[in-house]
Design a protein around this motif. Structure first.
Motif, PDB file in Angstrom:
ATOM      1  N   ILE A 166       4.604  10.218   1.778  1.00 59.34           N
ATOM      2  CA  ILE A 166       5.523   9.256   1.174  1.00 59.34           C
ATOM      3  C   ILE A 166       6.049   9.835  -0.140  1.00 59.34           C
ATOM      4  O   ILE A 166       5.408  10.669  -0.783  1.00 59.34           O
ATOM      5  CB  ILE A 166       4.858   7.895   0.907  1.00 59.34           C
ATOM      6  N   ASP A 184       4.205   7.225  13.871  1.00 58.72           N
ATOM      7  CA  ASP A 184       2.988   6.491  14.185  1.00 58.72           C
ATOM      8  C   ASP A 184       3.312   5.002  14.327  1.00 58.72           C
ATOM      9  O   ASP A 184       4.335   4.537  13.847  1.00 58.72           O
ATOM     10  CB  ASP A 184       1.949   6.683  13.079  1.00 58.72           C
ATOM     11  N   THR A 201       0.911   4.993   7.072  1.00 57.55           N
ATOM     12  CA  THR A 201       0.527   6.382   6.780  1.00 57.55           C
ATOM     13  C   THR A 201       1.109   6.802   5.429  1.00 57.55           C
ATOM     14  O   THR A 201       2.305   6.658   5.198  1.00 57.55           O
ATOM     15  CB  THR A 201       1.054   7.324   7.876  1.00 57.55           C
ATOM     16  N   LEU A 202       0.262   7.332   4.565  1.00 55.14           N
ATOM     17  CA  LEU A 202       0.719   7.805   3.260  1.00 55.14           C
ATOM     18  C   LEU A 202       0.928   9.317   3.257  1.00 55.14           C
ATOM     19  O   LEU A 202       1.846   9.814   2.613  1.00 55.14           O
ATOM     20  CB  LEU A 202      -0.265   7.403   2.158  1.00 55.14           C
ATOM     21  N   ASN A 249      12.119   2.479   4.046  1.00 54.43           N
ATOM     22  CA  ASN A 249      11.411   3.711   3.714  1.00 54.43           C
ATOM     23  C   ASN A 249      10.065   3.807   4.393  1.00 54.43           C
ATOM     24  O   ASN A 249       9.491   4.887   4.498  1.00 54.43           O
ATOM     25  CB  ASN A 249      11.210   3.813   2.193  1.00 54.43           C
ATOM     26  N   PHE A 250       9.533   2.643   4.800  1.00 53.57           N
ATOM     27  CA  PHE A 250       8.213   2.636   5.417  1.00 53.57           C
ATOM     28  C   PHE A 250       8.260   2.275   6.890  1.00 53.57           C
ATOM     29  O   PHE A 250       7.527   2.809   7.690  1.00 53.57           O
ATOM     30  CB  PHE A 250       7.297   1.619   4.724  1.00 53.57           C
ATOM     31  N   TYR A 253       3.888  15.033   6.751  1.00 55.08           N
ATOM     32  CA  TYR A 253       4.520  13.814   6.262  1.00 55.08           C
ATOM     33  C   TYR A 253       3.854  13.421   4.948  1.00 55.08           C
ATOM     34  O   TYR A 253       2.647  13.611   4.778  1.00 55.08           O
ATOM     35  CB  TYR A 253       4.360  12.673   7.285  1.00 55.08           C
ATOM     36  N   GLN A 281       0.798  -1.208   0.000  1.00 51.95           N
ATOM     37  CA  GLN A 281       0.000   0.000   0.000  1.00 51.95           C
ATOM     38  C   GLN A 281       0.839   1.271   0.000  1.00 51.95           C
ATOM     39  O   GLN A 281       0.460   2.186  -0.611  1.00 51.95           O
ATOM     40  CB  GLN A 281      -0.866   0.041   1.246  1.00 51.95           C
ATOM     41  N   LYS A 337      -4.286   1.338  14.949  1.00 56.31           N
ATOM     42  CA  LYS A 337      -3.321   2.276  14.370  1.00 56.31           C
ATOM     43  C   LYS A 337      -3.306   3.516  15.264  1.00 56.31           C
ATOM     44  O   LYS A 337      -4.350   4.139  15.488  1.00 56.31           O
ATOM     45  CB  LYS A 337      -3.760   2.650  12.957  1.00 56.31           C
ATOM     46  N   SER A 372       7.240   7.836  10.376  1.00 53.65           N
ATOM     47  CA  SER A 372       6.482   9.039  10.727  1.00 53.65           C
ATOM     48  C   SER A 372       6.294   9.176  12.234  1.00 53.65           C
ATOM     49  O   SER A 372       5.867  10.214  12.715  1.00 53.65           O
ATOM     50  CB  SER A 372       5.111   9.000  10.053  1.00 53.65           C
ATOM     51  N   GLU A 391       6.462   3.140  12.396  1.00 57.16           N
ATOM     52  CA  GLU A 391       6.770   3.790  11.120  1.00 57.16           C
ATOM     53  C   GLU A 391       7.753   4.933  11.307  1.00 57.16           C
ATOM     54  O   GLU A 391       7.935   5.451  12.400  1.00 57.16           O
ATOM     55  CB  GLU A 391       5.486   4.353  10.504  1.00 57.16           C
ATOM     56  N   LEU A 428      -2.211   7.258  15.895  1.00 59.83           N
ATOM     57  CA  LEU A 428      -1.708   8.529  15.367  1.00 59.83           C
ATOM     58  C   LEU A 428      -1.366   9.360  16.593  1.00 59.83           C
ATOM     59  O   LEU A 428      -2.198  10.079  17.136  1.00 59.83           O
ATOM     60  CB  LEU A 428      -2.787   9.209  14.515  1.00 59.83           C
TER      61      LEU A 428
END
Lengths: 216, 209
Positions: B102, A193, B85-86, A167-168, B100, A20, A61, A191, A189, A63
């Motif tokens: 990608i 999260d 998360t995209l 990268n993810f 953020y 994804q 998930k 990020s 991640e 956040l």
């Protein structure tokens, strides 16, 4: 649960993330596991005895900046050698099947199919799955491993080394209960999260029809 | 015959190059806080959607969380179903921040398109703007001119709910059409965004939590 059981699960989970388009810091209450050889051995033994797994899961998930949680639920099925079915049932319908070199993703009524052989990323995942069946997951060069234990769990921390995965995903944590079954997974991640997946109502070696993994 | 064809052609060309003439029944106003109410300002602590989109024949799905941070300031997070998360944006009245994104989506054109689409549905930059209102029995059209485009918000004349939004060029070419449907508790459970000049549609289905 053993390596054979967790490897397909682990790599499947990584595959899902890569398809994804994250994991928490190491929890407190854990100490370094010195005897990793015994853990690996026990996991390998249990792998040989596992033909099928089915389980419910709850995915959370987080956040963190927003203090928000996205909670989804579903079912997981595994059948030797490497058939996997990951199905979200609440609050939406979403299905991923991996079987015989093919991947199916079904979002409500919309389907997309992928051929592992024509996709380098899928090839890597497939290689890891085969490697996991042979009990070599914890010795591959794909991750950097750390082992911990607490009263309730064995914890394996995996840091991806491959660029596309890095990268993810920052870190993956796998929590085994003392019967060597995967109790939960955490994915952290870049990020900041993170996603927790908790398994429940786990059944081993219950017959699962091949139709569950059918990709037409 | 030739003169007729030539005249018709000139008329067509001349018509196309003119700005759109709007109805003389329009009433000019300065939008206030209560003029056009965003559906996202109805007091929910956050809004959670299942997303289905088609981008030039490619299907992309996921989950969208829109969280009001303060007045006219929203955090927008898009994740895959599996939880990756995209992007994570912050859209406020006067700014759009990329917290953020990608790499594959982190392109100026992509960010700009998403920014415009989110502003259109959040309706968080309208207060104080000049607008032109046309009333009919069933709906009210509020036209908000911007520099190069104009946005027209169509709301239900009875309850004021926004049912349709059009983004057009100043010459009247349709660029984006938004439909807000299946209102429950003053919030649309289905939001459909269809770009008219690029192959992009985004469907948001509200998920009760």
């Amino acid at each position: 649960m053993n390596i054979l059981r967790i490897k397909p699960l682990l790599f499947f989970f990584v595959l899902l993330s890569l398809l994804q388009g994250s994991l928490k810091a190491q929890p407190s209450g854990f100490s370094v596991l010195k005897d990793t050889a015994t853990l690996k051995s026990k996991l390998a033994i249990a792998a040989k005895e596992t033909k099928t797994i089915q389980s419910d899961f709850v995915q959370e998930k987080n956040l963190s900046v927003l203090s928000e949680k996205i909670i989804t639920k579903g079912n997981f099925y595994f059948k030797r050698e490497n058939m996997l079915r990951w199905e979200y049932t609440d609050p939406f319908k979403y299905l991923i099947i991996m079987n015989k070199g093919k991947v199916l993703i079904k979002d409500d009524s919309r389907e997309n199919k992928y051929d592992m052989q024509s996709n380098k990323m899928f090839q890597e995942i497939n290689k890891m799955i085969v490697g996991s069946v042979q009990g070599k997951i914890l010795t591959t060069g794909e991750f950097k491993y750390k082992f911990f234990q607490s009263d309730k769990y064995y914890l394996v921390e995996l840091q991806p080394l491959a660029k596309n995965m890095k990268n993810f995903i920052k870190t993956i944590y796998i929590y085994f209960d003392k019967n060597y079954a995967v109790a939960k997974l955490n994915m952290e991640e870049l990020s900041g999260d993170y996603t927790n997946i908790t398994f429940a109502n786990r059944k081993e070696n219950v017959p699962i029809a091949d139709e569950k993994f059918l990709i037409k | 015959m030739r003169n007729f064809l030539l005249s018709s052609l000139l008329l067509a060309l001349f018509s196309c190059s003119r700005p759109v003439t709007h109805s003389a029944l329009e009433e000019k106003v300065m939008l206030r806080d209560s003029s056009l109410v965003s559906p996202f300002a109805n007091g929910f602590s956050s809004y959670f959607f299942k997303v289905k989109s088609d981008i030039y024949g490619h299907y992309l799905s996921g989950l969208l969380l829109i969280k009001p941070i303060r007045k006219d300031d929203y955090r927008i997070v898009f994740t895959t179903e599996v939880g990756v998360t995209l992007f994570d944006f912050e859209c406020s009245r006067d700014s759009f921040l990329v917290h953020y994104c990608i790499d594959k989506l982190n392109r100026k054109a992509v960010i700009r398109t998403l920014q415009k689409d989110f502003r259109l549905i959040l309706m968080n930059d309208l207060e104080g703007k000049e607008a032109f209102i046309t009333n009919s029995n069933s709906e009210t059209a509020t036209r908000v001119p911007n520099k190069k485009e104009e946005d027209i918000y169509f709301s239900n004349a009875k309850d004021g709910s926004t049912i349709r939004i059009e983004k057009n060029s100043k010459k009247g070419a349709k660029k984006v059409l938004v439909e807000m449907k299946q209102y429950e508790r003053h919030f649309p459970h289905v939001i459909h965004i269809a770009h008219q000049n690029i192959q992009l549609t985004i469907d948001l289905t509200f998920i009760e939590r």
